[in-house]
Design a protein around this motif. Structure first.
Motif, PDB file in Angstrom:
ATOM      1  N   THR A  47       0.694  -1.350   0.055  1.00  0.00           N
ATOM      2  CA  THR A  47      -0.151  -0.067  -0.267  1.00  0.00           C
ATOM      3  C   THR A  47       0.787   1.253   0.166  1.00  0.00           C
ATOM      4  O   THR A  47       0.474   2.214  -0.737  1.00  0.00           O
ATOM      5  N   PRO A  48       1.716   1.395   0.644  1.00  0.00           N
ATOM      6  CA  PRO A  48       2.777   2.679   0.740  1.00  0.00           C
ATOM      7  C   PRO A  48       3.461   2.861  -0.562  1.00  0.00           C
ATOM      8  O   PRO A  48       3.472   4.000  -0.961  1.00  0.00           O
ATOM      9  N   ALA A  49       3.683   1.830  -1.293  1.00  0.00           N
ATOM     10  CA  ALA A  49       4.414   1.841  -2.572  1.00  0.00           C
ATOM     11  C   ALA A  49       3.317   2.370  -3.544  1.00  0.00           C
ATOM     12  O   ALA A  49       3.464   3.437  -4.428  1.00  0.00           O
ATOM     13  N   LEU A  50       2.139   1.909  -3.659  1.00  0.00           N
ATOM     14  CA  LEU A  50       1.131   2.531  -4.418  1.00  0.00           C
ATOM     15  C   LEU A  50       0.682   3.945  -4.103  1.00  0.00           C
ATOM     16  O   LEU A  50       0.443   4.638  -4.887  1.00  0.00           O
ATOM     17  N   ALA A  51       0.693   4.151  -2.754  1.00  0.00           N
ATOM     18  CA  ALA A  51       0.626   5.649  -2.138  1.00  0.00           C
ATOM     19  C   ALA A  51       1.648   6.604  -3.046  1.00  0.00           C
ATOM     20  O   ALA A  51       1.262   7.594  -3.499  1.00  0.00           O
ATOM     21  N   SER A  52       2.897   6.168  -3.099  1.00  0.00           N
ATOM     22  CA  SER A  52       3.909   6.996  -3.614  1.00  0.00           C
ATOM     23  C   SER A  52       3.616   6.875  -5.093  1.00  0.00           C
ATOM     24  O   SER A  52       3.729   8.224  -5.790  1.00  0.00           O
ATOM     25  N   ALA A  53       3.337   5.989  -5.741  1.00  0.00           N
ATOM     26  CA  ALA A  53       3.100   6.009  -7.311  1.00  0.00           C
ATOM     27  C   ALA A  53       1.833   7.044  -7.306  1.00  0.00           C
ATOM     28  O   ALA A  53       2.054   7.840  -8.452  1.00  0.00           O
ATOM     29  N   SER A  54       0.861   7.055  -6.409  1.00  0.00           N
ATOM     30  CA  SER A  54      -0.204   8.017  -6.813  1.00  0.00           C
ATOM     31  C   SER A  54       0.342   9.434  -6.433  1.00  0.00           C
ATOM     32  O   SER A  54       0.074  10.230  -7.372  1.00  0.00           O
ATOM     33  N   VAL A  55       1.269   9.531  -5.466  1.00  0.00           N
ATOM     34  CA  VAL A  55       1.844  10.943  -5.569  1.00  0.00           C
ATOM     35  C   VAL A  55       2.331  11.503  -6.610  1.00  0.00           C
ATOM     36  O   VAL A  55       2.274  12.530  -6.940  1.00  0.00           O
ATOM     37  N   LEU A  56       3.181  10.601  -7.072  1.00  0.00           N
ATOM     38  CA  LEU A  56       4.217  10.735  -8.306  1.00  0.00           C
ATOM     39  C   LEU A  56       3.184  11.501  -9.577  1.00  0.00           C
ATOM     40  O   LEU A  56       3.478  12.317 -10.090  1.00  0.00           O
ATOM     41  N   LEU A  57       2.040  10.779  -9.628  1.00  0.00           N
ATOM     42  CA  LEU A  57       1.269  11.045 -10.824  1.00  0.00           C
ATOM     43  C   LEU A  57       0.672  12.266 -10.476  1.00  0.00           C
ATOM     44  O   LEU A  57       0.255  13.044 -11.612  1.00  0.00           O
ATOM     45  N   TYR A  58       0.322  12.596  -9.112  1.00  0.00           N
ATOM     46  CA  TYR A  58      -0.448  13.874  -8.859  1.00  0.00           C
ATOM     47  C   TYR A  58       0.825  15.031  -9.447  1.00  0.00           C
ATOM     48  O   TYR A  58      -0.027  16.060  -9.838  1.00  0.00           O
ATOM     49  N   TRP A  59       1.739  14.834  -8.856  1.00  0.00           N
ATOM     50  CA  TRP A  59       2.898  15.898  -9.172  1.00  0.00           C
ATOM     51  C   TRP A  59       3.152  16.059 -10.422  1.00  0.00           C
ATOM     52  O   TRP A  59       3.319  17.028 -11.033  1.00  0.00           O
ATOM     53  N   ALA A  60       2.958  14.861 -11.298  1.00  0.00           N
ATOM     54  CA  ALA A  60       3.128  15.112 -12.779  1.00  0.00           C
ATOM     55  C   ALA A  60       1.964  15.774 -13.351  1.00  0.00           C
ATOM     56  O   ALA A  60       2.424  16.579 -14.109  1.00  0.00           O
ATOM     57  N   VAL A  99       6.490   2.691 -10.495  1.00  0.00           N
ATOM     58  CA  VAL A  99       6.281   2.121  -9.281  1.00  0.00           C
ATOM     59  C   VAL A  99       5.021   1.638  -8.837  1.00  0.00           C
ATOM     60  O   VAL A  99       4.950   0.587  -8.405  1.00  0.00           O
ATOM     61  N   ALA A 100       4.116   1.833  -9.606  1.00  0.00           N
ATOM     62  CA  ALA A 100       2.892   0.994  -9.596  1.00  0.00           C
ATOM     63  C   ALA A 100       2.910  -0.270 -10.009  1.00  0.00           C
ATOM     64  O   ALA A 100       2.373  -1.204  -9.281  1.00  0.00           O
ATOM     65  N   ARG A 101       3.484  -0.682 -11.296  1.00  0.00           N
ATOM     66  CA  ARG A 101       3.804  -1.909 -11.890  1.00  0.00           C
ATOM     67  C   ARG A 101       4.475  -2.645 -11.032  1.00  0.00           C
ATOM     68  O   ARG A 101       4.216  -3.753 -10.710  1.00  0.00           O
ATOM     69  N   LEU A 102       5.643  -2.277 -10.333  1.00  0.00           N
ATOM     70  CA  LEU A 102       6.608  -2.770  -9.534  1.00  0.00           C
ATOM     71  C   LEU A 102       5.823  -3.231  -8.190  1.00  0.00           C
ATOM     72  O   LEU A 102       6.098  -4.262  -7.620  1.00  0.00           O
ATOM     73  N   ALA A 103       4.863  -2.358  -7.771  1.00  0.00           N
ATOM     74  CA  ALA A 103       4.426  -2.482  -6.557  1.00  0.00           C
ATOM     75  C   ALA A 103       3.180  -3.604  -6.593  1.00  0.00           C
ATOM     76  O   ALA A 103       3.142  -4.628  -5.534  1.00  0.00           O
ATOM     77  N   GLY A 104       2.416  -3.432  -7.483  1.00  0.00           N
ATOM     78  CA  GLY A 104       1.219  -4.192  -7.548  1.00  0.00           C
ATOM     79  C   GLY A 104       0.927  -5.201  -8.955  1.00  0.00           C
ATOM     80  O   GLY A 104      -0.158  -5.564  -9.149  1.00  0.00           O
ATOM     81  N   GLY A 105       1.895  -5.247  -9.617  1.00  0.00           N
ATOM     82  CA  GLY A 105       1.734  -6.082 -10.826  1.00  0.00           C
ATOM     83  C   GLY A 105       0.797  -5.431 -11.849  1.00  0.00           C
ATOM     84  O   GLY A 105       0.722  -4.271 -11.954  1.00  0.00           O
ATOM     85  N   ARG A 106       0.415  -6.357 -12.757  1.00  0.00           N
ATOM     86  CA  ARG A 106      -0.359  -6.082 -13.922  1.00  0.00           C
ATOM     87  C   ARG A 106      -1.852  -5.341 -13.479  1.00  0.00           C
ATOM     88  O   ARG A 106      -2.294  -4.500 -14.144  1.00  0.00           O
ATOM     89  N   ARG A 107      -2.377  -5.711 -12.172  1.00  0.00           N
ATOM     90  CA  ARG A 107      -3.591  -5.419 -11.915  1.00  0.00           C
ATOM     91  C   ARG A 107      -3.342  -3.790 -11.389  1.00  0.00           C
ATOM     92  O   ARG A 107      -4.135  -2.621 -11.851  1.00  0.00           O
ATOM     93  N   ALA A 108      -2.311  -3.432 -10.749  1.00  0.00           N
ATOM     94  CA  ALA A 108      -2.119  -2.021 -10.639  1.00  0.00           C
ATOM     95  C   ALA A 108      -1.568  -1.183 -11.720  1.00  0.00           C
ATOM     96  O   ALA A 108      -2.095  -0.041 -11.741  1.00  0.00           O
ATOM     97  N   LEU A 109      -0.835  -1.808 -12.580  1.00  0.00           N
ATOM     98  CA  LEU A 109      -0.574  -1.031 -13.834  1.00  0.00           C
ATOM     99  C   LEU A 109      -2.028  -0.788 -14.566  1.00  0.00           C
ATOM    100  O   LEU A 109      -2.148   0.009 -15.385  1.00  0.00           O
TER     101      LEU A 109
END
Length: 286
Positions: free
Chosen positions: A37-50, A96-106
């Motif tokens: 969950t923390p890694a997916l949250a990090s991916a979310s922050v990166l996309l927000y900042w983008a 980061v989302a792909r690494l943390a959550g695999g294909r479903r997260a991607l």
């Protein structure tokens, strides 16, 4: 050379604190809270900042007239460099989302990234703008749910999306000012979101108090700012309401997580709200 503060202004760094709670709320609802969950949250922050960097790149000509103090029109960050930052953060978030959550997260991160760019480049100044931004936040909640039963997170995603719609609708008038009917309408939406976030059938006993308290906190903070905007819909007051909507979102996310059976993570998410408010005094969230 751009400074760290210049980059922080470009991506609205403090507003990033409003993002991890999307993932936590989605994960809690889907029964997927865990180490990833923390890694997916990090991916979310990166996309927000983008999205924030892409927003300023897309608005560079308009900002030169309306907000010349922003990093691009002020000359502190070149427009090409801002675009590179936006693209790089997008790629990093998806990776980061792909690494943390695999294909479903991607599968959730890719449409989320596409929605972010669609809003900034095309939809923002159209009638569809608030709906597209709301979809971004809803997808963000579902990103957190990808490790569990995603369907269970749909109600939380819809509530976060509804809140986002109200904030985005207000933000379209934060430079010109608004008719008083707009903050009245968004306040009605906030009341509905609050009522839906406090569902007594989900929890009993002391556990029911946590989501109720957090939802009340959210409603009090954001609602008070909208009441002020209804009384005085001038640009600075509307802009303050937008800021309140952004920085009070963790309280709503916390209420949703707590209501899904995760009171401790929910309270932790909500704790980001006062920190975000403090940081936005130094770096604007809007």
């Amino acid at each position: 050379m751009p400074t760290l503060r210049d980059y922080a202004e470009l991506v609205r760094a403090p507003a990033g604190l409003s993002v991890p709670g999307d993932v936590v709320a989605g994960a809690a609802a889907a029964g997927a809270l865990g180490p990833r969950t923390p890694a997916l949250a990090s991916a979310s922050v990166l996309l927000y900042w983008a999205g924030m960097a892409a927003n300023d790149w897309a608005d560079r000509e308009l900002d030169a007239e309306e907000r010349p103090e922003r990093p691009i029109p002020s000359g502190r960050i070149g427009s090409g460099h801002a675009l590179t930052v936006a693209v790089g953060l997008t790629a990093a978030g998806v990776t980061v989302a792909r690494l943390a959550g695999g294909r479903r997260a991607l599968a959730a991160a890719l449409p989320l990234a596409a929605a972010v760019w669609a809003y900034d480049v095309k939809a923002k100044n159209t009638a569809a703008g608030p709906a597209v931004m709301a979809a971004c936040r809803g997808l963000d909640v579902l990103l957190g749910a990808t490790g569990g039963r995603v369907a269970r997170a749909v109600p939380a995603a819809l509530l976060v999306a509804a809140h986002t719609y109200t904030v985005t609708a207000l933000s379209r008038r934060e430079v010109s000012g608004a008719d008083h009917r707009l903050p009245v309408a968004t306040l009605v939406g906030t009341a509905a979101v609050t009522a839906a976030a406090v569902n007594p059938r989900r929890q009993t006993g002391w556990r029911a108090l946590v989501p109720a308290a957090l939802a009340g906190w959210y409603a009090a903070r954001y609602g008070a700012a909208q009441l002020k905007a209804a009384a005085d819909p001038s640009a600075p007051v509307v802009r303050a309401a937008v800021g309140a909507g952004i920085t009070s979102l963790p309280a709503l996310q916390g209420a949703l997580a707590a209501g899904a059976g995760a009171p401790a993570p929910g309270a932790l998410v909500a704790a980001a709200a006062p920190l975000a408010r403090r940081l936005t005094r130094k770096v604007a969230a809007t």
